[in-house]
Each structure stands twice: as structure tokens, then as C-alpha cells.
Scaffold this active site. Structure first.
Site, short mmCIF file in Angstrom:
data_model
loop_
_atom_site.label_atom_id
_atom_site.label_comp_id
_atom_site.label_asym_id
_atom_site.label_seq_id
_atom_site.Cartn_x
_atom_site.Cartn_y
_atom_site.Cartn_z
N HIS A 1 70.75 12.76 77.71
CA HIS A 1 70.19 14.09 77.96
C HIS A 1 71.13 15.24 77.57
O HIS A 1 71.21 16.24 78.26
CB HIS A 1 69.70 14.21 79.41
CG HIS A 1 70.75 14.04 80.47
ND1 HIS A 1 70.50 13.56 81.72
CD2 HIS A 1 72.07 14.32 80.46
CE1 HIS A 1 71.61 13.54 82.42
NE2 HIS A 1 72.58 14.00 81.69
N HIS B 1 73.66 19.13 86.93
CA HIS B 1 75.03 19.41 86.44
C HIS B 1 75.53 20.70 87.08
O HIS B 1 75.88 21.66 86.39
CB HIS B 1 75.02 19.54 84.92
CG HIS B 1 74.51 18.33 84.21
ND1 HIS B 1 73.16 18.04 84.10
CD2 HIS B 1 75.16 17.32 83.58
CE1 HIS B 1 73.02 16.90 83.42
NE2 HIS B 1 74.21 16.44 83.09
N HIS C 1 80.34 9.11 76.67
CA HIS C 1 80.81 10.45 76.34
C HIS C 1 81.85 10.91 77.34
O HIS C 1 81.80 10.57 78.51
CB HIS C 1 79.68 11.47 76.22
CG HIS C 1 78.83 11.76 77.43
ND1 HIS C 1 78.23 10.80 78.20
CD2 HIS C 1 78.46 12.95 77.97
CE1 HIS C 1 77.51 11.38 79.17
NE2 HIS C 1 77.65 12.68 79.07
N GLU D 1 77.38 8.52 84.00
CA GLU D 1 75.96 8.82 84.16
C GLU D 1 75.06 7.59 83.98
O GLU D 1 73.96 7.53 84.51
CB GLU D 1 75.52 9.92 83.18
CG GLU D 1 76.11 11.29 83.48
CD GLU D 1 75.62 12.37 82.52
OE1 GLU D 1 75.79 13.56 82.83
OE2 GLU D 1 75.05 12.03 81.46
FE LIG Z 1 74.51 14.69 81.96
#
Ligand SMILES: [Fe+3]
Ligand SMILES: [Fe+3]
Lengths: 284, 131, 284, 131
Positions: free
Chosen positions: A12, A59, A193, A240
Site C-alpha cells: 500500500h 500511519h 521495505h 507490516e
Molecule cells: Fe504501510
């Protein structure tokens, strides 16, 4: 009786939303990524789910450090796109499904998941980017969406095992709802990431691909991965991926992988995407 | 209250545990305030004056004024919060990521286009020390 | 190493706070009630705990219907008394214990309790009335307080079993904290009361006394009581008693009952109070 | 989404489940707004005008203006929220409880002094019907 037909996993990344919103989807950098979602858009357009249960993480947009829920289920009638510092994304307001959401909330709390019920919440890129990837740029989202926000920002997130079991409880809840709704569950975030510090830009395709393989065939093994392994192998924000286990827990033990796509890079991130169908939809 | 010590061996990585969350509370709440357009305007008009609203340490305030993205994290900032300051500045996640690595924007973008930073050599602080 | 020495259960009726705050504690209506807490005040003054973990429910004061956490742990440095519609109670600000609270939060989340971490929260009569009953009217509360707010306002509350097990996880967390703190845990709310509708004023002393007996000797049986039994037998707000099981779970299986007090009425409510000590404090 | 049906057999009792929570959302949020002194003043000055801030049904607004405490609950109010309206009016929990039972204040207080409403005869709606 409502039924979960399939699960979708999908990264996302905010830059994906920005690329779409700013008309850059056709540029050479972005074209391969969006092309990778064309089959998925066709698949979901044909499936026509009534409701998407969308597992994502906020977030620091709806929830500040004032109050950090581990699992927050959105029971409101609608959820507005959040302004994350550059104005809200120009996407439709998200319509919820309060009846089903409250039913799930009640069922999983009685099954001893300590949910936070949320009736007012803006939704950030974590929720809207997967909708954009799967549904494109419609004037209105084609189905209702129940947001399930999972804390992965403040250490510690829930364990993989807890997420997997919450998925099972959600499935039980959906199947005890007395309207004939067709439901798809999304697990979002990841893949590898790291956005912070000197190690930013870490990408570990071996870990990612093995994660996708095991998500299909051996989710129980995945559910035992400790947090530190996600952070070490997949980057600090790779954690995540723990949320994908909620999606997986809500499906059959044996599922059919109908589509897979993996792409590097989207901004700082590897993008992983997969569609899993319950083997005997309609037979449940 | 802190995370298991294994996390400390991961190079270039700060885990946002309770200790950091307490340390960075007001810095992060400042960042979050930038979700409102009127706050972004006030901050842009006079950053130093705007920061007075948040009872953070002088070091934290200075790291914000300096846009020292790594320093903010060292002082308890969380990347998802500091990203809101970046957005307010018109910077993308990729731009601040490059800044935090010390690479050039072009060099960082090039690395990402070629598959990103490899995991080999980046698992343990001992690997960085050797390098 | 921190240690849980004892548990206290105690009703938290708002009228008790109002009686104290308005100088009515000596009136014939209130005198027997406050007299019942004199031995407890002496007991805790002698015990001198460093920290009280105070299990209570917020009554729509800190949490609105916008966000309803099942379990919310207060990790802030301080908590102000709430204005519940007649001005805030004139009692000291509550000082928290952020280090221990964050330690508990981390520990129980990794033990698969889906806590909400709260860093900003006003505390209503549910928290301040038990402090007043146990500590009187000091200029400053004599110890730190970690609030644990449990949802019992929005159906469904957590099950008794979940509460009991959370107590066990809290104990494990406290015992793994590396400072030599002396901790007491309070379970508050109850006993039988119904505040709403035509059945208001319901008091069931048999249920209450049996509950107190079993809280000492057979908490596992109590943990199996379904919500509907609390509501039917102890009144719609008698459901608050489910929170006492968190306190009980944090103690030894076998405990010593050092004090008990039961009184009717305080406003609409039966007041139950008990002090339980771990049998071998210091031996843990 | 609703509670098990056994709850429905308990007389004089409404369980605040999801359905009631949705129905009473704005009514309860109105009550909670009275935690701020400035809102209490505004509401006392002009109740009808103040209620316009909360998109509730006309029936809900009327039940508030009428101080019909049982009706508020029937329309989705929760007692812990409506108690804030009572507090704003200077009423105690015991006073509104008495109002909801239909007893006199003196009669209700007397009942409480004598041990409260007994459980016998108050467990099931069938017992109330017989009475
Ligand atoms: Fe995220
Ligand atoms: Fe209470």
C-alpha cells in the site's frame, strides 16, 4: 449467510496513490506496476463482492500517540480519506457496512479478541491505495469496505500467530451473519521495505517470495516468524506483512492461488500482490 | 519496556518501542499536527514560533528546523510521523529516504531501480563494522 | 523485581465521591460506609505500595462512542480527574508510572492481549472514588497509579475468562520488571446495581456474597459466568464485576482474605469491598 | 450484531448493544458534550438551538427536552451518557433512577434504605407479567 470468497494481499505504498492521482500511471516507471494489477481488476470486477474487509495499518493519521489500539474495527457508515500532509487523496469517501462490522466486533470480542470499536476514523493511504489498485479510479467505490486497522507502528505489533487466529475468528463471525453477502478480505502493507535511516531502501526478494509461497501453502509456519526476523530480513516497515496473516486466517486451510505479481521498486518498496480463493466457494 | 536486545544488532534501524515513543511524544505530535492545512501554513510562516506549541526538547526542535531526518529519529521521532513534515515540505518518501542514507537522490533512485539495497551484508551490525 | 502483594476490590459509586467532596461523610447515611473502609485505610497506609494498578471502567468520560477500546492501559505520566457534568472532582491529579505501564503493555501484547495504549486520558469517578475510599483526602495521592480501563458500557464487554487471564498476564509482566516495586492491584465497580429503567435499584445480596466467596476460593468458576447472568442477577450495571476477575487473576491461586465489607445502599448500589493478600508475599 | 436473545427476557432492562449504540450515537454524543462548562451554558441558555448541533431524530431531541429518561434509553441512549445530562441539571443518579422507575423520590429512597429492589420476582419478564 455471508461468505468469504477470497483473499487479496497487496502492498500500500503512498507513491502509488500519488502516481495515480497525478496522472503518472502511464509513465515508464509506473506502467509495469499498474499493468500487474490489470488481471486483478478484471477478476474483482467479475467477482463483484458486496463487502471488502480491508486489513491495513494506520500511519499516524487517524490514531495519534494519544491512543494506540492493537486492533481497531471501523463500524461507521463512512470513512473520509485522510490528509496526510499534502491534502487528502482525491478518491471517493469509503462507505462502511455498520451491520456486518458490528456483528464481527461482537463475535470476535466474545471469542476473546480485545477489539477497539471505532465509529469515527479517517482512512489513509494504507486503506485507499489498495482500493485504487484493485478498483481503479471510479466515481464511487463499487462495494462497502470494513476497515480493520492493526498497530504496526508502535512496538510491539500483535504476533503473527495472534493475527492468524483473528482471521479465523473473523471468518466465523462473517459466516454467522444472516445476510447473503459476498465478502473478500484484503491484507495490505509490505513487502520488504525500510523507510528510515541509513539502511533505507532494503529489498529482500528471496524473503518476499518465500513469504508468498508459504502464505499459500504453510501459513502456520509463517505465523511463528518472530517480529525481529521481519525487521532484519524485510526492513523495519516490512513488519507490516504480519497483517497478511489476518487475511490468510480467514481463508480455508487449503486455497487456490489464482494470481501473483511481484515488482521492484515502487518508491522505496517491493510490491507484492496475490489473489487466493477458497477452494470450494459456495460449498461452505 | 524495551524490545528484545536482538533488535539492537540490526544496522541502521531504530525500533519505535515504548522508550522512543515516550521520548519522541511531542515531536511526533507536532508532525501529526501538520495534517491540518491551517497548521501547515502557521508552521511555514514561522517554524520556530509554531514549535513552541509542543513541549519538546531544544534538540528535538532544532532537528526539525534543520530537517535533520536521522536526528529526528534518534530523538524519538517515528518515520510515519516525520513523513508528515516531509509532505508539508513537498518531499516524497523516496526523497527523505535518500537523505537519511547519505546517498545522492540520483544514486538512491538508481539503487532502487536496480533492485534496492541487498540484504546480504545488511543483516547485522557486525557486517557493517567489517565493511 | 516488582511484585504484586495484594488485591483490593471496591465499588466505585459516584455518590460516594460527592459525599466526601461535599463534607457529608459524617452524616448518618454515609457514616457506616466510610467506617467500613477505616481498616482498609490503615492496612494500605502500612503496606505503602509504590504503585496501584487500578482496573476500572470509564463511564463515557475519556472514551466516547467514537472509539471504544476493550482494554486500555494508561501509560501517561499523569491523568486529570474528569468533568462528568458537574465539574471535576476536587482530588489530586493522578500520577502514573510510565516505565512500568509501558513494560506491562509490551509484555501483555506479546502474550496476545490486544491492548490499547493510552497516553492522554482523564479519569472519572470509576478511578478516583476507589482512591478516595482507600486513601482518604490527601493533598497528593501517596503512590503512583496505572489505570486499566475496561469496556463494560458497550455490549459486549470482555468475557470473565478473558479478564481472569489478562490478570495472569499482568502478573507475569509485573514480575519481569527490573525495579523492586511493591504493587497492589484494585478491581473496581459493582456490586449489584441497576441504574436504568423500571428495574432500577435492584440489589441481590445473595449473588454478591456468593460472588465474594467464590472470588476468594473458586475464581475459575466465576470466570465462567456468562454476561447474561450478571445482568439478570446483579443488574445491568452489575456487569462491572467482571473486572474484578482481572485483579483476581493477578494474585496467587490461593489467597488470604484479610478483610471484607458489604453495605447497602450507596445511592442505587450495593458496595462490596475485600482485601486479598498473596499467601507468601516476598516469597515470589 | 445483537446480543443473545436471553437478554430480552430480563424485565425493565435494555442492553446497550451495537444496534442501540448506532441508534443513539448522536444522542449520546450530545450528552458527552455536556462535560464542557461552555457547552452546559450554551445548552442551558437555549436547549433546542444547542441540540441542532447533533444530527439526532426529532423524537430523540424531544425526549431530551422533555427529560424523559426512559424514552432516551428506548431511543438508544445509554445511562452513563444520559447521566451527564442529569449532572448538568443538578440531578443525582438516585434522582433519575427514581424517575425511571415511576416511584416517588421518597419511595425510591426508602426502598433503597431497606435493601433495594429484591431479585425475587425481578428476574424474568414472565414474573412481571404475572404481577
Ligand atoms: Fe504501510
Ligand atoms: Fe461504574
Amino acid at each position: 449467510m455471508a461468505e468469504i470468497l477470497a483473499g487479496v494481499v497487496c502492498s500500500h505504498v503512498p507513491a502509488i496513490g500519488a502516481a495515480l492521482d497525478n496522472g503518472k500511471a502511464g509513465e515508464p516507471y509506473w506502467r509495469p506496476l499498474f499493468r500487474g494489477f490489470e488481471p486483478s481488476k478484471a477478476w474483482i470486477a467479475q467477482l463483484k463482492p458486496d463487502v471488502v474487509i480491508l486489513v491495513y495499518n494506520d500511519h499516524g493519521s487517524a490514531f495519534s500517540l494519544e491512543m494506540i489500539p492493537t486492533f481497531a474495527l471501523g463500524c461507521a457508515a463512512e470513512f473520509a480519506p485522510a490528509d496526510e500532509g499534502w491534502g487528502a487523496r482525491p478518491v471517493p469517501v469509503v462507505e462502511g457496512h455498520p451491520e456486518l462490522a458490528w456483528h464481527i466486533a461482537q463475535s470476535v470480542i466474545l471469542d476473546e479478541f480485545d477489539l477497539t470499536i471505532v465509529n469515527k476514523m479517517d482512512v489513509d493511504h494504507g486503506l485507499t491505495v489498495p482500493l485504487s489498485l484493485m478498483f481503479g479510479q471510479p466515481a464511487q467505490w463499487p462495494c462497502r469496505v470494513i476497515p480493520l486497522a492493526v498497530n504496526v507502528v508502535q512496538y510491539p505489533p500483535p504476533t503473527g500467530n495472534r493475527c492468524y487466529n483473528l482471521g479465523k475468528a473473523i471468518r466465523k463471525a462473517v459466516e454467522s451473519f444472516d445476510q447473503p453477502l459476498r465478502v473478500v478480505i484484503f491484507g495490505t502493507g509490505g513487502m520488504s521495505h525500510q523507510l528510515q535511516g541509513p539502511r533505507a531502501g532494503l529489498i529482500n526478494p528471496e524473503f518476499d517470495k518465500r513469504f508468498l509461497d508459504r502464505l499459500v501453502a504453510d501459513p502456520q509456519a509463517l505465523a511463528r516468524i518472530p517480529h525481529v526476523e521481519y525487521v532484519r530480513e524485510a526492513g523495519s516497515e516490512g513488519i507490516e506483512m504480519v497483517m497478511w496473516l489476518i487475511m490468510r486466517g480467514a481463508l480455508d486451510d487449503t486455497v487456490k492461488e489464482v494470481y501473483r505479481f511481484y515488482h521492484v521498486p515502487a518508491s522505496n518498496t517491493a510490491v507484492g500482490h496475490m489473489i487466493l480463493e477458497n477452494v470450494a466457494p459456495g460449498a461452505a | 519496556m524495551s524490545k528484545p536486545s536482538e533488535f539492537d544488532d540490526i544496522p541502521g534501524t531504530l525500533v519505535f518501542d515504548g522508550e522512543r515513543s515516550r521520548q519522541g511524544y511531542h515531536l511526533n505530535m507536532f508532525c501529526m499536527s501538520l495534517m491540518k492545512p491551517e497548521n501547515r501554513e502557521a508552521f511555514r510562516a514561522d517554524g520556530r514560533a509554531y514549535l513552541v506549541r509542543f513541549p519538546m526538547t531544544p534538540e528535538q526542535a532544532q532537528s526539525i528546523l534543520d530537517r535533520d531526518w536521522n536526528r529526528m529519529l534518534e530523538l524519538g521521532g517515528n518515520i510515519y510521523y516525520t513523513a508528515k513534515l516531509a509532505a508539508c515540505d513537498g518531499l516524497s518518501f523516496q526523497q527523505i529516504a535518500a537523505l537519511m542514507t547519505g546517498m545522492t537522490q540520483a544514486g538512491y533512485a538508481e539503487m532502487m531501480l536496480h533492485g534496492g539495497r541487498p540484504i546480504e551484508g545488511n543483516r547485522s551490525k557486525s557486517e557493517w563494522d567489517r565493511g
